[in-house]
Write a protein that holds these residues in place. Structure first.
Motif, PDB file in Angstrom:
ATOM      1  N   GLN A 311      -1.118  15.334  12.373  1.00  0.00           N
ATOM      2  CA  GLN A 311      -0.375  14.531  11.408  1.00  0.00           C
ATOM      3  C   GLN A 311      -1.315  13.822  10.435  1.00  0.00           C
ATOM      4  OE1 GLN A 311       2.023  11.943  13.815  1.00  0.00           O
ATOM      5  NE2 GLN A 311       3.534  13.518  14.292  1.00  0.00           N
ATOM      6  N   LEU A 312      -2.443  13.334  10.979  1.00  0.00           N
ATOM      7  CA  LEU A 312      -3.426  12.690  10.102  1.00  0.00           C
ATOM      8  C   LEU A 312      -3.997  13.680   9.094  1.00  0.00           C
ATOM      9  CD1 LEU A 312      -5.516  10.323  12.412  1.00  0.00           C
ATOM     10  CD2 LEU A 312      -4.010   9.678  10.544  1.00  0.00           C
ATOM     11  N   LEU A 313      -4.275  14.898   9.548  1.00  0.00           N
ATOM     12  CA  LEU A 313      -4.814  15.904   8.644  1.00  0.00           C
ATOM     13  C   LEU A 313      -3.809  16.255   7.558  1.00  0.00           C
ATOM     14  CD1 LEU A 313      -6.629  18.335  11.131  1.00  0.00           C
ATOM     15  CD2 LEU A 313      -7.678  16.765   9.490  1.00  0.00           C
ATOM     16  N   SER A 314      -2.517  16.260   7.912  1.00  0.00           N
ATOM     17  CA  SER A 314      -1.503  16.560   6.903  1.00  0.00           C
ATOM     18  C   SER A 314      -1.437  15.448   5.854  1.00  0.00           C
ATOM     19  CB  SER A 314      -0.140  16.743   7.563  1.00  0.00           C
ATOM     20  OG  SER A 314       0.321  15.515   8.104  1.00  0.00           O
ATOM     21  N   ARG A 315      -1.764  14.208   6.265  1.00  0.00           N
ATOM     22  CA  ARG A 315      -1.785  13.088   5.323  1.00  0.00           C
ATOM     23  C   ARG A 315      -3.134  12.954   4.627  1.00  0.00           C
ATOM     24  NH1 ARG A 315      -0.231   8.235   9.051  1.00  0.00           N
ATOM     25  NH2 ARG A 315      -0.748   7.079   7.154  1.00  0.00           N
ATOM     26  N   LEU A 316      -4.147  13.621   5.177  1.00  0.00           N
ATOM     27  CA  LEU A 316      -5.493  13.484   4.633  1.00  0.00           C
ATOM     28  C   LEU A 316      -5.569  13.990   3.197  1.00  0.00           C
ATOM     29  CD1 LEU A 316      -8.492  12.808   5.024  1.00  0.00           C
ATOM     30  CD2 LEU A 316      -8.813  15.110   5.953  1.00  0.00           C
ATOM     31  N   SER A 317      -4.852  15.077   2.905  1.00  0.00           N
ATOM     32  CA  SER A 317      -4.912  15.641   1.553  1.00  0.00           C
ATOM     33  C   SER A 317      -4.342  14.672   0.533  1.00  0.00           C
ATOM     34  CB  SER A 317      -4.143  16.972   1.511  1.00  0.00           C
ATOM     35  OG  SER A 317      -4.754  17.927   2.345  1.00  0.00           O
ATOM     36  N   ALA A 318      -3.181  14.075   0.862  1.00  0.00           N
ATOM     37  CA  ALA A 318      -2.595  13.094  -0.061  1.00  0.00           C
ATOM     38  C   ALA A 318      -3.504  11.878  -0.193  1.00  0.00           C
ATOM     39  CB  ALA A 318      -1.213  12.679   0.439  1.00  0.00           C
ATOM     40  N   THR A 319      -4.127  11.490   0.928  1.00  0.00           N
ATOM     41  CA  THR A 319      -5.025  10.335   0.886  1.00  0.00           C
ATOM     42  C   THR A 319      -6.263  10.639   0.054  1.00  0.00           C
ATOM     43  OG1 THR A 319      -4.267   9.679   3.082  1.00  0.00           O
ATOM     44  CG2 THR A 319      -6.323   8.710   2.300  1.00  0.00           C
ATOM     45  N   ARG A 320      -6.804  11.846   0.215  1.00  0.00           N
ATOM     46  CA  ARG A 320      -7.987  12.226  -0.562  1.00  0.00           C
ATOM     47  C   ARG A 320      -7.667  12.261  -2.049  1.00  0.00           C
ATOM     48  NH1 ARG A 320      -8.771  17.082   1.333  1.00  0.00           N
ATOM     49  NH2 ARG A 320     -10.055  16.441   3.106  1.00  0.00           N
ATOM     50  N   THR A 321      -6.494  12.781  -2.407  1.00  0.00           N
ATOM     51  CA  THR A 321      -6.094  12.812  -3.818  1.00  0.00           C
ATOM     52  C   THR A 321      -5.931  11.401  -4.370  1.00  0.00           C
ATOM     53  OG1 THR A 321      -4.932  14.908  -3.427  1.00  0.00           O
ATOM     54  CG2 THR A 321      -4.392  13.700  -5.431  1.00  0.00           C
ATOM     55  N   ALA A 322      -5.294  10.520  -3.577  1.00  0.00           N
ATOM     56  CA  ALA A 322      -5.127   9.126  -4.009  1.00  0.00           C
ATOM     57  C   ALA A 322      -6.481   8.443  -4.164  1.00  0.00           C
ATOM     58  CB  ALA A 322      -4.259   8.373  -3.003  1.00  0.00           C
ATOM     59  N   TYR A 323      -7.373   8.712  -3.218  1.00  0.00           N
ATOM     60  CA  TYR A 323      -8.710   8.118  -3.294  1.00  0.00           C
ATOM     61  C   TYR A 323      -9.438   8.562  -4.566  1.00  0.00           C
ATOM     62  CZ  TYR A 323     -13.711   7.719  -2.513  1.00  0.00           C
ATOM     63  OH  TYR A 323     -15.044   7.474  -2.675  1.00  0.00           O
ATOM     64  N   ASN A 324      -9.352   9.860  -4.878  1.00  0.00           N
ATOM     65  CA  ASN A 324     -10.043  10.369  -6.065  1.00  0.00           C
ATOM     66  C   ASN A 324      -9.496   9.718  -7.337  1.00  0.00           C
ATOM     67  OD1 ASN A 324     -11.719  12.066  -4.599  1.00  0.00           O
ATOM     68  ND2 ASN A 324     -10.290  13.785  -4.688  1.00  0.00           N
ATOM     69  N   GLN A 325      -8.178   9.518  -7.377  1.00  0.00           N
ATOM     70  CA  GLN A 325      -7.574   8.890  -8.550  1.00  0.00           C
ATOM     71  C   GLN A 325      -8.069   7.447  -8.709  1.00  0.00           C
ATOM     72  OE1 GLN A 325      -5.398   9.925 -10.918  1.00  0.00           O
ATOM     73  NE2 GLN A 325      -5.039  12.007 -10.204  1.00  0.00           N
ATOM     74  N   ILE A 326      -8.005   6.691  -7.619  1.00  0.00           N
ATOM     75  CA  ILE A 326      -8.392   5.277  -7.692  1.00  0.00           C
ATOM     76  C   ILE A 326      -9.899   5.138  -7.868  1.00  0.00           C
ATOM     77  CG2 ILE A 326      -8.364   3.082  -6.456  1.00  0.00           C
ATOM     78  CD1 ILE A 326      -5.783   4.014  -5.116  1.00  0.00           C
ATOM     79  N   ASN A 327     -10.665   6.014  -7.212  1.00  0.00           N
ATOM     80  CA  ASN A 327     -12.115   5.950  -7.358  1.00  0.00           C
ATOM     81  C   ASN A 327     -12.538   6.257  -8.794  1.00  0.00           C
ATOM     82  OD1 ASN A 327     -14.712   5.571  -5.979  1.00  0.00           O
ATOM     83  ND2 ASN A 327     -15.076   7.708  -6.519  1.00  0.00           N
ATOM     84  N   GLY A 328     -11.746   7.117  -9.465  1.00  0.00           N
ATOM     85  CA  GLY A 328     -12.028   7.379 -10.871  1.00  0.00           C
ATOM     86  C   GLY A 328     -11.878   6.120 -11.709  1.00  0.00           C
ATOM     87  N   LEU A 329     -10.849   5.324 -11.391  1.00  0.00           N
ATOM     88  CA  LEU A 329     -10.676   4.039 -12.082  1.00  0.00           C
ATOM     89  C   LEU A 329     -11.818   3.092 -11.762  1.00  0.00           C
ATOM     90  CD1 LEU A 329      -8.965   1.922 -13.658  1.00  0.00           C
ATOM     91  CD2 LEU A 329      -7.815   1.422 -11.495  1.00  0.00           C
ATOM     92  N   MET A 330     -12.191   3.003 -10.467  1.00  0.00           N
ATOM     93  CA  MET A 330     -13.246   2.074 -10.065  1.00  0.00           C
ATOM     94  C   MET A 330     -14.610   2.482 -10.620  1.00  0.00           C
ATOM     95  SD  MET A 330     -11.656  -0.225  -8.398  1.00  0.00           S
ATOM     96  CE  MET A 330     -12.933  -1.137  -7.540  1.00  0.00           C
ATOM     97  N   ALA A 331     -14.780   3.774 -10.909  1.00  0.00           N
ATOM     98  CA  ALA A 331     -16.068   4.247 -11.429  1.00  0.00           C
ATOM     99  C   ALA A 331     -16.211   4.013 -12.930  1.00  0.00           C
ATOM    100  CB  ALA A 331     -16.239   5.740 -11.121  1.00  0.00           C
ATOM    101  N   MET A 332     -15.110   3.674 -13.606  1.00  0.00           N
ATOM    102  CA  MET A 332     -15.208   3.411 -15.038  1.00  0.00           C
ATOM    103  C   MET A 332     -16.022   2.149 -15.292  1.00  0.00           C
ATOM    104  SD  MET A 332     -11.401   4.152 -16.556  1.00  0.00           S
ATOM    105  CE  MET A 332     -10.672   5.792 -16.496  1.00  0.00           C
ATOM    106  N   PRO A 333     -16.875   2.165 -16.283  1.00  0.00           N
ATOM    107  CA  PRO A 333     -17.627   0.936 -16.602  1.00  0.00           C
ATOM    108  C   PRO A 333     -16.685  -0.143 -17.094  1.00  0.00           C
ATOM    109  CG  PRO A 333     -17.955   2.619 -18.288  1.00  0.00           C
ATOM    110  CD  PRO A 333     -17.229   3.280 -17.171  1.00  0.00           C
ATOM    111  N   PRO A 334     -16.796  -1.363 -16.565  1.00  0.00           N
ATOM    112  CA  PRO A 334     -15.900  -2.446 -16.987  1.00  0.00           C
ATOM    113  C   PRO A 334     -16.322  -3.023 -18.325  1.00  0.00           C
ATOM    114  CG  PRO A 334     -17.452  -3.267 -15.379  1.00  0.00           C
ATOM    115  CD  PRO A 334     -17.728  -1.796 -15.515  1.00  0.00           C
ATOM    116  N   GLU A 335     -15.474  -3.900 -18.835  1.00  0.00           N
ATOM    117  CA  GLU A 335     -15.820  -4.619 -20.056  1.00  0.00           C
ATOM    118  C   GLU A 335     -17.028  -5.514 -19.812  1.00  0.00           C
ATOM    119  OE1 GLU A 335     -11.761  -5.550 -22.438  1.00  0.00           O
ATOM    120  OE2 GLU A 335     -12.036  -6.640 -20.573  1.00  0.00           O
ATOM    121  N   GLY A 336     -17.753  -5.755 -20.871  1.00  0.00           N
ATOM    122  CA  GLY A 336     -18.864  -6.696 -20.787  1.00  0.00           C
ATOM    123  C   GLY A 336     -20.090  -6.090 -20.127  1.00  0.00           C
TER     124      GLY A 336
END
Length: 584
Positions: A311-336
């Protein structure tokens, strides 16, 4: 030149954000809760050991108590197993409690960090619609459910699979081969479905974000949708998004169900196989009846964690996709700047643009092309020009919302890119043409929870902007709860509240972009008279097409196609503009 205190922008609403290294935004909160996870692991270990005790109790009863009818021994064993079950219950409750504590702490820290980064996102690097960004933030729940849920304790159960198999081997000998053969079957099913799940999860998330985008756009523009008859268009988009998302989600669930079903069936196969093989071993007198029952119980416990892992492995793909999306936001250089940001204690209000060129992301032509001008502290300047000439862009660059491609924007002789953006904007009052109010009370919309500002300042600014004329007559007054974007108020009322918000704290720099476009002439004239006194000695840039507001300025800059066409004293520039009309 302004004085700059030693501290950074940490005293403001949003703490300074540094460029994140890979996954630190996720790993650090989990590491800080490692003591809680150690408690969870210890509880899970004890629960697994108690499970072994239950199987040994069953074997002892069948092999020793029943043949000899040793009821006194049964009493003693029953008391012992009752104590074990009580502790097992308590540990299961504590494990769930500890997991929830860690989950809440991780959720708060990660959610706060991601929201701070969203607030600091550079607008020139923003991708996707408002709905897509909102949907991406929703994926935080996916991460939380995976990393901070009770199912994560299944990872602790995995090492005990070997312990359980050893117990089966000790009790049943070669009988251990039955669950041992089922284990790779379950692991293989989970492994083989991962590539398809990864692909389908990414597709499902993208289509889910599109559906969210259509929904947010429709709700946010509901008045326009109704009045212009755009409902049919948006309904068609919504249904198409639903169909696409449902198709990809169905495929993902189908593949996931295969892995989970194989694991569930494997549990049954292991139990039945142990019983069948065990009968032959009993016939050969190499296994007792109690041993068979104990081994059948243990085989289920050996395979059960694998079902949870599936069950965890079946959720792992959705979690990995969510992580990649959010990590892309966190990797953006912030203002200032990433470090050493300046936090001005008090701005003097000197502004300078030096050969500034700027083009919006994706635009074909530059919005500003070699703009240069200087504004002295306390000077009031109007920026005039046709629609799309670049007037509002000048204000956005001054606020640090965008960065120039060429040239430099200076405040008090310092490049605005060196300032902490939150600290800089806290000393600039801004009122725009299309005012946006937040849901909540009018008091919250004016004060914005700014430190050191209370009701006295709110009333002062409301009197100046004219807001008190209508707010003072309402029963709820400044506690009136507003809907999204201030719906229910007229355009002039929203602009009046926005001007009051801009005046709070007497910022040394004021930026006005068509601040009275929705006000009647009488209200506008009264506001101008009050602002002439209020803004004395403060720097102001004004964008407006209304001549009445020009009474507030002593200098006019004409912007045409991203360039400065005229720059001079107000009366002189107005006279120069009127001469061609008179000649015509």
């Amino acid at each position: 030149m302004s004085n700059f205190p030693a501290q950074s922008g940490a005293d403001h609403e949003l703490a300074p954000i540094r460029q994140p290294r890979f996954a630190t935004w996720l790993a650090q909160p989990m590491l800080r809760n490692r003591s809680v996870y150690l408690k969870v692991a210890l509880a899970a270990a004890m629960i697994n050991l108690f499970g072994l005790v239950v199987s040994l109790f069953t074997m002892t009863v069948y092999d020793r108590v029943i043949p000899n009818m040793a009821l006194s021994s049964l009493t003693a064993l029953s008391i012992g197993i009752a104590i074990v079950l009580i502790f097992d219950f308590a540990l299961r409750v504590l494990r769930a409690y500890f997991v929830d504590i860690a989950g809440a702490d991780i959720d708060r820290e990660i959610g706060g960090n991601v929201f701070d980064r969203l607030m600091r996102i550079r607008l020139d690097m923003k991708r996707g619609s408002t709905g897509a960004l909102a949907g991406m933030m929703r994926e935080l729940e996916t991460l939380r459910d995976f990393f901070a849920s009770a199912s994560m304790t299944a990872l602790v159960d995995v090492p005990f699979i070997l312990v359980t198999l050893v117990f089966i081997a000790v009790i049943g000998g070669w009988l251990v081969m039955v669950p041992l053969l089922v284990v790779p079957l379950i692991i293989g099913a989970g492994y083989l479905t991962q590539p398809a799940l990864d692909r389908l999860s990414a597709r499902s998330m993208n289509e889910g974000l599109l559906k969210q985008s259509v929904l947010v756009e429709s709700i946010g523009s509901l008045e326009m949708v109704k009045s212009s008859g755009a409902g049919a268009l948006l309904r068609r988009r919504w249904l198409r998004a639903i169909d696409d998302h449902a198709d990809s989600s169905l495929r993902a669930r189908l593949v996931s169900t295969i892995a989970v079903t194989v694991a569930s069936s494997g549990n049954s196969i292991a139990y039945v196989g142990v019983v069948i093989v065990g009968v032959f071993m009993i016939a050969d007198q190499t296994l007792t009846t109690g041993g068979l029952i104990a081994c059948s119980i243990l085989s289920g416990r050996a395979v059960q964690p694998l079902a949870t892992i599936a069950q965890l492995l079946s959720r792992l793909s959705a979690t990995r996709t969510a992580y990649n999306q959010i990590n892309g936001l966190m990797a953006m250089p912030p203002e200032g700047p990433l470090s050493g940001a300046l936090s001005p204690a008090k701005l003097n209000g000197a502004i300078e643009f030096r050969n500034v060129e700027f083009k919006y992301p994706g635009a074909a032509e530059k919005s500003l092309n070699g703009i240069s001008f200087a504004v002295k502290p306390g000077e009031k300047v109007a920026l005039l020009g046709r629609v799309g000439s670049g007037k509002s862009t000048i204000l956005r660059l001054l606020l640090g919302l965008y960065q120039p491609e060429e040239g430099v924007v200076l405040i008090d002789g310092t490049d605005v890119r060196q300032f902490d953006p939150v600290a800089l904007r806290s000393q600039i009052g801004v009122a725009i043409q299309d005012p946006v109010l937040l849901s909540g009370s009018v008091r919250e919309n004016i004060l914005l929870d700014r430190a050191g500002q209370g009701d006295e300042e709110m009333l002062r600014c409301s009197e100046l902007s004219g807001s008190h004329q209508f707010m003072g007559q309402i029963t709820n007054g400044y506690d009136l709860r507003l809907a999204d974007r201030g719906e229910g108020l007229s355009g002039g009322q929203r602009q009046s509240i926005t001007i009051a918000r801009a005046l709070v704290g007497k910022p040394p720099i004021m930026l006005f972009d068509e601040p009275t476009s929705s006000m009647d002439a009488q209200t506008e004239n009264a506001l101008i008279e009050r602002l002439q006194v209020e803004l004395a000695g403060r720097t102001m840039l004004l964008v407006s097409h209304r001549n009445a507001l020009l009474r507030l300025v002593d200098r006019i800059i004409i912007v045409e196609a991203g360039r400065i066409a005229h720059d001079g004293p107000r009366d002189q520039v107005l006279a120069a503009l009127q001469r061609p009309r008179a000649a015509a």
